[in-house]
Enzyme design. Structure first.
Site, PDB file in Angstrom:
ATOM      1  N   HIS A  55       0.852  -1.189   0.000  1.00 11.00           N
ATOM      2  CA  HIS A  55       0.000   0.000   0.000  1.00 11.00           C
ATOM      3  C   HIS A  55       0.890   1.243   0.000  1.00 11.00           C
ATOM      4  CE1 HIS A  55      -2.906   3.018   1.131  1.00 11.00           C
ATOM      5  NE2 HIS A  55      -3.866   2.160   0.795  1.00 11.00           N
ATOM      6  N   GLU A  99      -3.874   1.378  -7.469  1.00  8.24           N
ATOM      7  CA  GLU A  99      -4.262   2.551  -6.695  1.00  8.24           C
ATOM      8  C   GLU A  99      -3.356   3.725  -7.050  1.00  8.24           C
ATOM      9  OE1 GLU A  99      -6.490   1.328  -2.855  1.00  8.24           O
ATOM     10  OE2 GLU A  99      -4.363   1.386  -2.412  1.00  8.24           O
TER      11      GLU A  99
HETATM   12  P1  PGA Z   1      -9.694   5.735  -0.149  1.00 10.55           P
HETATM   13  O1  PGA Z   1      -8.493   4.726   0.174  1.00 10.55           O
HETATM   14  O2  PGA Z   1     -10.843   4.894  -0.671  1.00 10.55           O
HETATM   15  O3  PGA Z   1     -10.013   6.372   1.166  1.00 10.55           O
HETATM   16  O4  PGA Z   1      -9.199   6.691  -1.155  1.00 10.55           O
HETATM   17  C1  PGA Z   1      -8.213   3.640  -0.674  1.00 10.55           C
HETATM   18  C2  PGA Z   1      -7.000   2.904  -0.179  1.00 10.55           C
HETATM   19  O5  PGA Z   1      -6.099   3.538   0.385  1.00 10.55           O
HETATM   20  O6  PGA Z   1      -6.918   1.687  -0.322  1.00 10.55           O
END
Ligand code: PGA
Length: 263
Positions: free
Chosen positions: A95, A167
Site C-alpha cells: 500500500h 491505486e
Molecule cells: P480511499 O483509500 O478509498 O479512502 O481513497 C483507498 C486505499 O487507500 O486503499
C-alpha cells in the site's frame, strides 16, 4: 468470468464498539449478496474480534500488513502464519501508505508476497503511480516495475489466486478518483503485462481499483471489463455506503455478463 472482490480497508480507524456495530450492520445489509466476494480489513488488534463477529458470514477477513519474517526476534511484528492462525484470508501489501511512511521497497513487498503465498493466503498487491509520474506519462513503467519485483522473485504462477489493486497515489483519500476509462486502460495494461508471462494466470487474476471509490462512482468503475472490484478506504467505514458499493459491483458484473452472452 471473474468474481468481483470488494475489500474495505479501515486503515487506522475503529474501536471495539465500531467493530461490533459496523460488522453487525454489514452482516444485515450483505446477507443475501451473491456474485461478489467481500472482505474487511480492520486494524490488526481487532482482527480476532472481527473474526468472531463475522462467524458464519460470507464476509472474509483481510489484514492491512504482515511482517517479512515468519518468527523470531522481531519485536512488535505479526507474521503471516499468525494471521492464518486467526482466520485471515487476504493480506494487503505494498500500500502506498506503507511504501511512503514505512519506506517499504519493491523488494520488501516481493518478499512479503512470497511469504503470504507460502502460507496459502491471498496477497492483495497494491501498485500505482504518483501524481508526478502520472503527469510524466510513467504510469505503465511504474506499474511494470512494481509487478516485475514479484515476477522476478517468484514468477508469474504466484499471481494465481492473488489480487492486484491498482491505486494511483493521487487518488487515495483525496476524494479525487481516477477517471474510470483511464483506470480501465491501466488495468488492461496490467493484465496484458501478465499475459506476456502466463496467459491463464493473467485472465484469472483479480485487479481491483482503489482511490476515492464511493457509492456514486463505483458503478462506473465496475462496468469496465478489467476492473474486478475495489479496495475501498474511507467509504468502507459507513455500512450503507460500503453495501451500496458491493451491490454496484454485483449489478455491473451481471450487466457485463449479459452483454457478453448476447454478442
Ligand atoms: P480511499 O483509500 O478509498 O479512502 O481513497 C483507498 C486505499 O487507500 O486503499
Amino acid at each position: 468470468m471473474r468474481h468481483p472482490l470488494i475489500i474495505g480497508n479501515w486503515k487506522l480507524n475503529g474501536n471495539k464498539h465500531m467493530v461490533n456495530h459496523l460488522i453487525t450492520a454489514l452482516r444485515n445489509k450483505l446477507s443475501n449478496i451473491i456474485g461478489c466476494d467481500v472482505a474487511i480489513a480492520p486494524p490488526m488488534i481487532y482482527l480476532d474480534k472481527a473474526k468472531y463477529n463475522l462467524a458464519d458470514s460470507r464476509i472474509a477477513l483481510c489484514a492491512q500488513n504482515v511482517d517479512l519474517h515468519v518468527s523470531g526476534a522481531f519485536t512488535g511484528e505479526i507474521s503471516a502464519n499468525m494471521l492464518k492462525d486467526i482466520g485471515v484470508k487476504y493480506i494487503i501489501i505494498g500500500h502506498f501508505e506503507r511504501r511512503s511512511y514505512h519506506k517499504e521497497s519493491n523488494q520488501d513487498i516481493a518478499d512479503k508476497f512470497a511469504i503470504i503465498k507460502n502460507e496459502g493466503l491471498i496477497p492483495v498487491l497494491c501498485i500505482g503511480e504518483s501524481k508526478a509520474e502520472n503527469d510524466a506519462h510513467q504510469t505503465e513503467a511504474v506499474c511494470a516495475s512494481q509487478l516485475d519485483a514479484v515476477l522476478n522473485r517468484i514468477g508469474a504462477k504466484a499471481f494465481e489466486n492473488s489480487v492486484i489493486a491498482y491505486e494511483p497515489l493521487w487518488a487515495i483519500s483525496t476524494g479525487k478518483s481516477a477517471n474510470p476509462f483511464q483506470a480501465q486502460t491501466v488495468h488492461k495494461f496490467i493484465r496484458d503485462y501478465l499475459v506476456l508471462h502466463d496467459n491463464t494466470v493473467a485472465e484469472q487474476v483479480i485487479i481491483q481499483y482503489g482511490g476515492s471509490v464511493n457509492a456514486g462512482n463505483a458503478a462506473a468503475f465496475f462496468t469496465q471489463p478489467d476492473i474486478d472490484g475495489a479496495l475501498v478506504g474511507g467509504a468502507s467505514l459507513n455500512a450503507d455506503v460500503f453495501a451500496a458499493i458491493v451491490k454496484a459491483a454485483v449489478q455491473a458484473k451481471q450487466k457485463l455478463a449479459l452483454a457478453s452472452c448476447c454478442l
